[in-house]
Design a protein around this motif. Structure first.
Motif, PDB file in Angstrom:
ATOM      1  N   PHE A  26       0.830  -1.202   0.000  1.00 36.35           N
ATOM      2  CA  PHE A  26       0.000   0.000   0.000  1.00 36.35           C
ATOM      3  C   PHE A  26       0.863   1.249   0.000  1.00 36.35           C
ATOM      4  O   PHE A  26       2.058   1.209   0.262  1.00 36.35           O
ATOM      5  CB  PHE A  26      -0.941   0.004   1.209  1.00 36.35           C
ATOM      6  N   GLY A  27       0.239   2.355  -0.328  1.00 36.16           N
ATOM      7  CA  GLY A  27       0.928   3.631  -0.348  1.00 36.16           C
ATOM      8  C   GLY A  27       0.247   4.631   0.556  1.00 36.16           C
ATOM      9  O   GLY A  27      -0.855   4.398   1.061  1.00 36.16           O
ATOM     10  N   LEU A  28       0.921   5.736   0.773  1.00 40.35           N
ATOM     11  CA  LEU A  28       0.396   6.822   1.598  1.00 40.35           C
ATOM     12  C   LEU A  28       0.713   8.151   0.918  1.00 40.35           C
ATOM     13  O   LEU A  28       1.625   8.228   0.086  1.00 40.35           O
ATOM     14  CB  LEU A  28       1.022   6.781   2.997  1.00 40.35           C
ATOM     15  N   PRO A  29      -0.009   9.209   1.260  1.00 39.74           N
ATOM     16  CA  PRO A  29       0.276  10.512   0.638  1.00 39.74           C
ATOM     17  C   PRO A  29       1.705  10.979   0.939  1.00 39.74           C
ATOM     18  O   PRO A  29       2.251  10.705   2.011  1.00 39.74           O
ATOM     19  CB  PRO A  29      -0.756  11.443   1.286  1.00 39.74           C
ATOM     20  N   LYS A  30       2.281  11.665  -0.015  1.00 38.99           N
ATOM     21  CA  LYS A  30       3.619  12.226   0.175  1.00 38.99           C
ATOM     22  C   LYS A  30       3.564  13.326   1.236  1.00 38.99           C
ATOM     23  O   LYS A  30       2.636  14.135   1.257  1.00 38.99           O
ATOM     24  CB  LYS A  30       4.161  12.783  -1.133  1.00 38.99           C
ATOM     25  N   THR A  31       4.565  13.343   2.106  1.00 36.24           N
ATOM     26  CA  THR A  31       4.576  14.304   3.208  1.00 36.24           C
ATOM     27  C   THR A  31       5.780  15.239   3.188  1.00 36.24           C
ATOM     28  O   THR A  31       5.756  16.277   3.847  1.00 36.24           O
ATOM     29  CB  THR A  31       4.566  13.568   4.558  1.00 36.24           C
ATOM     30  N   HIS A  32       6.856  14.860   2.484  1.00 40.43           N
ATOM     31  CA  HIS A  32       8.071  15.674   2.477  1.00 40.43           C
ATOM     32  C   HIS A  32       8.665  15.697   1.075  1.00 40.43           C
ATOM     33  O   HIS A  32       8.366  14.836   0.242  1.00 40.43           O
ATOM     34  CB  HIS A  32       9.121  15.104   3.446  1.00 40.43           C
ATOM     35  N   VAL A  33       9.510  16.670   0.835  1.00 45.94           N
ATOM     36  CA  VAL A  33      10.287  16.759  -0.398  1.00 45.94           C
ATOM     37  C   VAL A  33      11.758  16.832  -0.026  1.00 45.94           C
ATOM     38  O   VAL A  33      12.151  17.636   0.829  1.00 45.94           O
ATOM     39  CB  VAL A  33       9.889  17.992  -1.236  1.00 45.94           C
ATOM     40  N   LEU A  34      12.567  15.984  -0.651  1.00 42.43           N
ATOM     41  CA  LEU A  34      14.001  15.935  -0.385  1.00 42.43           C
ATOM     42  C   LEU A  34      14.743  16.147  -1.695  1.00 42.43           C
ATOM     43  O   LEU A  34      14.477  15.459  -2.678  1.00 42.43           O
ATOM     44  CB  LEU A  34      14.386  14.591   0.238  1.00 42.43           C
ATOM     45  N   THR A  35      15.670  17.101  -1.712  1.00 46.28           N
ATOM     46  CA  THR A  35      16.447  17.407  -2.902  1.00 46.28           C
ATOM     47  C   THR A  35      17.929  17.274  -2.596  1.00 46.28           C
ATOM     48  O   THR A  35      18.408  17.812  -1.589  1.00 46.28           O
ATOM     49  CB  THR A  35      16.155  18.838  -3.400  1.00 46.28           C
ATOM     50  N   LEU A  71       4.698  -2.478   3.063  1.00 45.29           N
ATOM     51  CA  LEU A  71       4.242  -3.866   3.028  1.00 45.29           C
ATOM     52  C   LEU A  71       3.585  -4.228   4.354  1.00 45.29           C
ATOM     53  O   LEU A  71       4.210  -4.112   5.413  1.00 45.29           O
ATOM     54  CB  LEU A  71       5.421  -4.796   2.759  1.00 45.29           C
ATOM     55  N   ASP A  72       2.335  -4.647   4.292  1.00 45.85           N
ATOM     56  CA  ASP A  72       1.573  -5.164   5.430  1.00 45.85           C
ATOM     57  C   ASP A  72       1.217  -4.087   6.450  1.00 45.85           C
ATOM     58  O   ASP A  72       0.065  -3.904   6.798  1.00 45.85           O
ATOM     59  CB  ASP A  72       2.307  -6.308   6.136  1.00 45.85           C
ATOM     60  N   ALA A  73       2.224  -3.392   6.989  1.00 43.69           N
ATOM     61  CA  ALA A  73       1.965  -2.405   8.035  1.00 43.69           C
ATOM     62  C   ALA A  73       3.159  -1.481   8.171  1.00 43.69           C
ATOM     63  O   ALA A  73       4.252  -1.793   7.711  1.00 43.69           O
ATOM     64  CB  ALA A  73       1.679  -3.096   9.368  1.00 43.69           C
ATOM     65  N   ALA A  74       2.935  -0.354   8.805  1.00 38.39           N
ATOM     66  CA  ALA A  74       4.016   0.597   9.047  1.00 38.39           C
ATOM     67  C   ALA A  74       3.753   1.312  10.359  1.00 38.39           C
ATOM     68  O   ALA A  74       2.607   1.694  10.630  1.00 38.39           O
ATOM     69  CB  ALA A  74       4.116   1.614   7.908  1.00 38.39           C
ATOM     70  N   PRO A  75       4.765   1.491  11.200  1.00 33.61           N
ATOM     71  CA  PRO A  75       4.552   2.215  12.453  1.00 33.61           C
ATOM     72  C   PRO A  75       4.190   3.669  12.185  1.00 33.61           C
ATOM     73  O   PRO A  75       4.635   4.268  11.212  1.00 33.61           O
ATOM     74  CB  PRO A  75       5.903   2.095  13.172  1.00 33.61           C
ATOM     75  N   THR A  76       3.380   4.229  13.055  1.00 36.40           N
ATOM     76  CA  THR A  76       2.896   5.593  12.860  1.00 36.40           C
ATOM     77  C   THR A  76       3.720   6.632  13.608  1.00 36.40           C
ATOM     78  O   THR A  76       3.416   7.819  13.528  1.00 36.40           O
ATOM     79  CB  THR A  76       1.430   5.696  13.325  1.00 36.40           C
ATOM     80  N   ARG A 122       3.208  -1.650  20.489  1.00 38.14           N
ATOM     81  CA  ARG A 122       3.705  -0.773  19.445  1.00 38.14           C
ATOM     82  C   ARG A 122       2.564  -0.264  18.578  1.00 38.14           C
ATOM     83  O   ARG A 122       1.573  -0.944  18.366  1.00 38.14           O
ATOM     84  CB  ARG A 122       4.729  -1.518  18.565  1.00 38.14           C
ATOM     85  N   SER A 123       2.706   0.938  18.083  1.00 40.17           N
ATOM     86  CA  SER A 123       1.652   1.562  17.275  1.00 40.17           C
ATOM     87  C   SER A 123       2.003   1.432  15.808  1.00 40.17           C
ATOM     88  O   SER A 123       3.001   1.974  15.358  1.00 40.17           O
ATOM     89  CB  SER A 123       1.521   3.042  17.658  1.00 40.17           C
ATOM     90  N   TRP A 124       1.178   0.684  15.072  1.00 39.78           N
ATOM     91  CA  TRP A 124       1.434   0.442  13.662  1.00 39.78           C
ATOM     92  C   TRP A 124       0.214   0.816  12.840  1.00 39.78           C
ATOM     93  O   TRP A 124      -0.894   0.915  13.344  1.00 39.78           O
ATOM     94  CB  TRP A 124       1.747  -1.040  13.421  1.00 39.78           C
ATOM     95  N   GLN A 125       0.409   0.967  11.554  1.00 40.50           N
ATOM     96  CA  GLN A 125      -0.672   1.230  10.616  1.00 40.50           C
ATOM     97  C   GLN A 125      -0.739   0.078   9.635  1.00 40.50           C
ATOM     98  O   GLN A 125       0.262  -0.313   9.040  1.00 40.50           O
ATOM     99  CB  GLN A 125      -0.415   2.530   9.873  1.00 40.50           C
ATOM    100  N   HIS A 126      -1.919  -0.479   9.459  1.00 43.43           N
ATOM    101  CA  HIS A 126      -2.090  -1.654   8.616  1.00 43.43           C
ATOM    102  C   HIS A 126      -2.215  -1.262   7.154  1.00 43.43           C
ATOM    103  O   HIS A 126      -2.591  -0.152   6.820  1.00 43.43           O
ATOM    104  CB  HIS A 126      -3.345  -2.423   9.064  1.00 43.43           C
ATOM    105  N   ALA A 127      -1.919  -2.242   6.288  1.00 40.97           N
ATOM    106  CA  ALA A 127      -2.061  -1.997   4.857  1.00 40.97           C
ATOM    107  C   ALA A 127      -3.507  -1.680   4.517  1.00 40.97           C
ATOM    108  O   ALA A 127      -4.424  -2.310   5.008  1.00 40.97           O
ATOM    109  CB  ALA A 127      -1.604  -3.233   4.082  1.00 40.97           C
ATOM    110  N   ALA A 128      -3.697  -0.695   3.669  1.00 39.13           N
ATOM    111  CA  ALA A 128      -5.017  -0.296   3.214  1.00 39.13           C
ATOM    112  C   ALA A 128      -4.916   0.022   1.733  1.00 39.13           C
ATOM    113  O   ALA A 128      -3.938   0.643   1.278  1.00 39.13           O
ATOM    114  CB  ALA A 128      -5.513   0.901   4.001  1.00 39.13           C
ATOM    115  N   PRO A 129      -6.371  -0.821   1.296  1.00 36.86           N
ATOM    116  CA  PRO A 129      -6.433  -0.557  -0.107  1.00 36.86           C
ATOM    117  C   PRO A 129      -6.335   1.029  -0.372  1.00 36.86           C
ATOM    118  O   PRO A 129      -6.982   1.736   0.355  1.00 36.86           O
ATOM    119  CB  PRO A 129      -7.690  -1.287  -0.546  1.00 36.86           C
TER     120      PRO A 129
END
Length: 220
Positions: free
Chosen positions: A8-17, A50-55, A199-206
């Motif tokens: 799964f993906g999430l909205p972009k939050t930062h820009v790195l150059t 993949l699967d989950a990500a900590p928040t 632990r605080s995680w975020q699950h995969a979402a369509p």
């Protein structure tokens, strides 16, 4: 996309150059290293989780960045590594693979043996990074690898990772050390998983940015 229920993906939050590099692979490597120092996964891709990500930062490592500007220092270390390895295209990929395997090993819904497999991949990746330098005598057995790596960086060796000789164990030096290492590491990981429920995680979402797991659906 394969396995849409897991990747799964999430909205972009930062820009790195990176002003001193036009190679997109350099940017990806720096993001991997920054993710390690922050202790949470980051990605430049549309669906890099993949699967989950900590928040929250600091969930996947046992240290933290506390001073203002530490993130800049972390980026500087990553760029320094790239400058020190200009002719070794595999080295940055191995570092990213080690970080990725370390993060995957801590998925809280994995069975202990699944987490251990990723954890062992991370350790073995570290070994390959060091031994690939050449001119260094490699240990002959898997049981010696952690102790050997600690010695290379002048680090204390954990008691469970100390290589036992065949004389002390009374059996084959080439077989038991690895088995003892696997058993002890699996036992340690099993204890770790038992305490992972808090632990605080975020699950995969369509933009060429970096996604950070901050907001999303189905936290657990």
């Amino acid at each position: 996309m394969p396995y849409p229920s897991r990747v799964f993906g999430l909205p972009k939050t930062h820009v790195l150059t990176l002003h001193q590099s036009t190679n997109p692979l350099d940017l990806e490597f720096v993001v991997w290293c920054l993710a390690f120092f922050l202790g949470m996964p980051l990605t430049t891709t549309e669906a890099g989780f993949l699967d989950a990500a900590p928040t929250k930062p600091g969930k996947l490592v046992d240290f933290g960045l506390t001073r203002p500007g530490d993130e800049g220092d972390a980026i500087g270390l990553a760029l320094g590594f790239l400058n020190a390895e200009p002719g070794d295209s595999r080295a940055p990929k191995r570092v990213a693979a080690v970080i990725h395997a370390l993060f995957l090993s801590q998925y809280p819904q994995s069975l202990p043996f699944e987490g251990f497999q990723y954890f062992y991949m991370a350790l073995d990746g570290c070994f390959q990074l060091i031994s690939a330098k050449g001119g260094i005598e490699r240990p002959r057995s898997h049981g010696e690898r952690i102790q050997w790596m600690c010695a290379m960086f002048d680090m204390p060796v954990p008691d469970w990772a100390r290589h036992a000789t065949s004389v002390a164990l009374g059996c084959s030096e080439q077989r038991l050390p690895r088995g003892a290492l696997l058993w002890r590491a699996a036992w340690i990981l099993d204890l770790w998983w038992q305490s992972a429920g808090s632990r605080s995680w975020q699950h995969a979402a369509p933009d060429a940015g970096v996604s950070q797991p901050a907001l999303g659906r189905n936290p657990w």
